[in-house]
Design a protein around this motif. Structure first.
Motif, PDB file in Angstrom:
ATOM      1  N   LEU A  24       0.825  -1.199   0.000  1.00 50.45           N
ATOM      2  CA  LEU A  24       0.000   0.000   0.000  1.00 50.45           C
ATOM      3  C   LEU A  24       0.865   1.257   0.000  1.00 50.45           C
ATOM      4  O   LEU A  24       0.579   2.221  -0.720  1.00 50.45           O
ATOM      5  N   ASN A  25       1.939   1.256   0.775  1.00 46.46           N
ATOM      6  CA  ASN A  25       2.855   2.395   0.775  1.00 46.46           C
ATOM      7  C   ASN A  25       3.484   2.601  -0.596  1.00 46.46           C
ATOM      8  O   ASN A  25       3.654   3.735  -1.046  1.00 46.46           O
ATOM      9  N   ALA A  26       3.831   1.521  -1.272  1.00 49.69           N
ATOM     10  CA  ALA A  26       4.405   1.634  -2.607  1.00 49.69           C
ATOM     11  C   ALA A  26       3.378   2.194  -3.593  1.00 49.69           C
ATOM     12  O   ALA A  26       3.707   3.051  -4.427  1.00 49.69           O
ATOM     13  N   MET A  27       2.142   1.731  -3.491  1.00 52.00           N
ATOM     14  CA  MET A  27       1.087   2.241  -4.384  1.00 52.00           C
ATOM     15  C   MET A  27       0.833   3.720  -4.135  1.00 52.00           C
ATOM     16  O   MET A  27       0.653   4.503  -5.079  1.00 52.00           O
ATOM     17  N   VAL A  30       3.551   5.907  -5.709  1.00 55.68           N
ATOM     18  CA  VAL A  30       3.350   6.114  -7.145  1.00 55.68           C
ATOM     19  C   VAL A  30       2.248   7.147  -7.372  1.00 55.68           C
ATOM     20  O   VAL A  30       2.375   8.041  -8.214  1.00 55.68           O
ATOM     21  N   ALA A  31       1.167   7.056  -6.610  1.00 57.60           N
ATOM     22  CA  ALA A  31       0.065   8.007  -6.768  1.00 57.60           C
ATOM     23  C   ALA A  31       0.485   9.421  -6.377  1.00 57.60           C
ATOM     24  O   ALA A  31       0.119  10.392  -7.033  1.00 57.60           O
ATOM     25  N   ARG A  32       1.266   9.529  -5.308  1.00 59.48           N
ATOM     26  CA  ARG A  32       1.693  10.834  -4.820  1.00 59.48           C
ATOM     27  C   ARG A  32       2.712  11.490  -5.736  1.00 59.48           C
ATOM     28  O   ARG A  32       2.646  12.682  -6.005  1.00 59.48           O
ATOM     29  N   SER A  33       3.655  10.708  -6.239  1.00 60.07           N
ATOM     30  CA  SER A  33       4.733  11.274  -7.047  1.00 60.07           C
ATOM     31  C   SER A  33       4.356  11.416  -8.516  1.00 60.07           C
ATOM     32  O   SER A  33       4.921  12.240  -9.219  1.00 60.07           O
ATOM     33  N   ALA A  35       5.006   9.234 -10.689  1.00 58.96           N
ATOM     34  CA  ALA A  35       6.062   8.560 -11.443  1.00 58.96           C
ATOM     35  C   ALA A  35       5.535   7.251 -12.031  1.00 58.96           C
ATOM     36  O   ALA A  35       4.567   6.678 -11.530  1.00 58.96           O
ATOM     37  N   PRO A  36       6.158   6.765 -13.080  1.00 55.47           N
ATOM     38  CA  PRO A  36       5.768   5.458 -13.614  1.00 55.47           C
ATOM     39  C   PRO A  36       6.116   4.340 -12.626  1.00 55.47           C
ATOM     40  O   PRO A  36       6.956   4.508 -11.742  1.00 55.47           O
ATOM     41  N   TRP A  37       5.454   3.210 -12.804  1.00 56.21           N
ATOM     42  CA  TRP A  37       5.694   2.071 -11.909  1.00 56.21           C
ATOM     43  C   TRP A  37       7.157   1.679 -11.894  1.00 56.21           C
ATOM     44  O   TRP A  37       7.706   1.339 -10.853  1.00 56.21           O
ATOM     45  N   ARG A  38       7.802   1.709 -13.030  1.00 53.31           N
ATOM     46  CA  ARG A  38       9.196   1.248 -13.119  1.00 53.31           C
ATOM     47  C   ARG A  38      10.172   2.135 -12.367  1.00 53.31           C
ATOM     48  O   ARG A  38      11.305   1.738 -12.121  1.00 53.31           O
ATOM     49  N   ASP A  39       9.765   3.341 -12.011  1.00 53.60           N
ATOM     50  CA  ASP A  39      10.666   4.274 -11.328  1.00 53.60           C
ATOM     51  C   ASP A  39      10.535   4.228  -9.815  1.00 53.60           C
ATOM     52  O   ASP A  39      11.035   5.116  -9.130  1.00 53.60           O
ATOM     53  N   MET A  40       9.891   3.198  -9.285  1.00 54.68           N
ATOM     54  CA  MET A  40       9.759   3.087  -7.833  1.00 54.68           C
ATOM     55  C   MET A  40      11.130   2.894  -7.201  1.00 54.68           C
ATOM     56  O   MET A  40      11.997   2.239  -7.773  1.00 54.68           O
ATOM     57  N   PRO A  41      11.346   3.464  -6.010  1.00 54.64           N
ATOM     58  CA  PRO A  41      12.636   3.287  -5.322  1.00 54.64           C
ATOM     59  C   PRO A  41      12.903   1.820  -4.982  1.00 54.64           C
ATOM     60  O   PRO A  41      11.982   1.004  -4.906  1.00 54.64           O
ATOM     61  N   ASP A  42      14.143   1.510  -4.750  1.00 55.54           N
ATOM     62  CA  ASP A  42      14.552   0.125  -4.499  1.00 55.54           C
ATOM     63  C   ASP A  42      14.078  -0.409  -3.149  1.00 55.54           C
ATOM     64  O   ASP A  42      14.047  -1.616  -2.955  1.00 55.54           O
ATOM     65  N   TYR A  43      13.750   0.463  -2.209  1.00 58.67           N
ATOM     66  CA  TYR A  43      13.332  -0.041  -0.900  1.00 58.67           C
ATOM     67  C   TYR A  43      11.898  -0.573  -0.916  1.00 58.67           C
ATOM     68  O   TYR A  43      11.446  -1.127   0.073  1.00 58.67           O
ATOM     69  N   TYR A  44      11.176  -0.400  -2.024  1.00 57.16           N
ATOM     70  CA  TYR A  44       9.866  -1.028  -2.197  1.00 57.16           C
ATOM     71  C   TYR A  44      10.043  -2.343  -2.937  1.00 57.16           C
ATOM     72  O   TYR A  44      11.073  -2.575  -3.567  1.00 57.16           O
ATOM     73  N   PRO A  45       9.035  -3.219  -2.907  1.00 56.22           N
ATOM     74  CA  PRO A  45       9.140  -4.472  -3.665  1.00 56.22           C
ATOM     75  C   PRO A  45       9.215  -4.207  -5.166  1.00 56.22           C
ATOM     76  O   PRO A  45       9.140  -3.065  -5.622  1.00 56.22           O
ATOM     77  N   SER A  46       9.327  -5.250  -5.926  1.00 52.77           N
ATOM     78  CA  SER A  46       9.411  -5.142  -7.377  1.00 52.77           C
ATOM     79  C   SER A  46       8.222  -4.371  -7.929  1.00 52.77           C
ATOM     80  O   SER A  46       7.086  -4.567  -7.504  1.00 52.77           O
ATOM     81  N   TRP A  47       8.467  -3.501  -8.890  1.00 50.39           N
ATOM     82  CA  TRP A  47       7.394  -2.669  -9.449  1.00 50.39           C
ATOM     83  C   TRP A  47       6.297  -3.517 -10.077  1.00 50.39           C
ATOM     84  O   TRP A  47       5.129  -3.175 -10.008  1.00 50.39           O
ATOM     85  N   SER A  48       6.679  -4.653 -10.667  1.00 46.89           N
ATOM     86  CA  SER A  48       5.678  -5.484 -11.330  1.00 46.89           C
ATOM     87  C   SER A  48       4.740  -6.144 -10.317  1.00 46.89           C
ATOM     88  O   SER A  48       3.534  -6.271 -10.572  1.00 46.89           O
ATOM     89  N   SER A  49       5.271  -6.544  -9.159  1.00 44.68           N
ATOM     90  CA  SER A  49       4.402  -7.153  -8.155  1.00 44.68           C
ATOM     91  C   SER A  49       3.476  -6.104  -7.524  1.00 44.68           C
ATOM     92  O   SER A  49       2.310  -6.394  -7.238  1.00 44.68           O
ATOM     93  N   VAL A  50       3.967  -4.888  -7.354  1.00 47.35           N
ATOM     94  CA  VAL A  50       3.126  -3.821  -6.808  1.00 47.35           C
ATOM     95  C   VAL A  50       2.026  -3.466  -7.814  1.00 47.35           C
ATOM     96  O   VAL A  50       0.861  -3.310  -7.451  1.00 47.35           O
ATOM     97  N   CYS A  51       2.385  -3.375  -9.075  1.00 49.75           N
ATOM     98  CA  CYS A  51       1.422  -3.055 -10.119  1.00 49.75           C
ATOM     99  C   CYS A  51       0.362  -4.151 -10.245  1.00 49.75           C
ATOM    100  O   CYS A  51      -0.829  -3.866 -10.394  1.00 49.75           O
TER     101      CYS A  51
END
Length: 110
Positions: A24-27, A30-33, A35-51
């Motif tokens: 939820l924090n990762a989602m 993305v909503a707040r920034s 940014a595209p899913w692929r640009d998520m910081p490394d401290y979040y899980p994989s962008w594809s799993s979050v998406c």
């Protein structure tokens, strides 16, 4: 909020999924920034799993339930009204430019 989110463990077993709070924090990042899913910081899980989880929650109507849960009792203690006035810079008022349409004035009659 925990009651609104789906269970983290699957009934049929298998590898446990990532914590709902982290996803939820990762989602929300993305909503707040914006940014595209692929640009998520490394401290979040994989962008594809979050998406993927975001899309599954969207199809299951989880986001609608979250919105209903959040809007049940709004906390009006922290509501603030902004009444500031922003003045225009002295050179910003009356500068040349603006619309192209101007009235044609003929010579003044005596």
């Amino acid at each position: 909020m925990k009651d609104v989110l789906p269970p983290e463990r699957k009934k049929q077993g298998g590898r446990p999924g990532t914590d709902n709070r982290v996803m939820l924090n990762a989602m929300l990042w993305v909503a707040r920034s914006g940014a595209p899913w692929r640009d998520m910081p490394d401290y979040y899980p994989s962008w594809s799993s979050v998406c993927t989880r975001f899309r599954r929650w969207q199809i299951a109507g989880i986001w609608d339930r979250i919105l209903e849960h959040v809007s049940i009792e709004p906390d009006f203690e922290s509501v603030m009204m902004d009444a500031t006035i922003v003045r225009v810079h002295q050179h910003g008022a009356g500068a040349k430019g603006g619309s192209i349409f101007r009235l044609w004035e003929g010579p003044e009659a005596d």
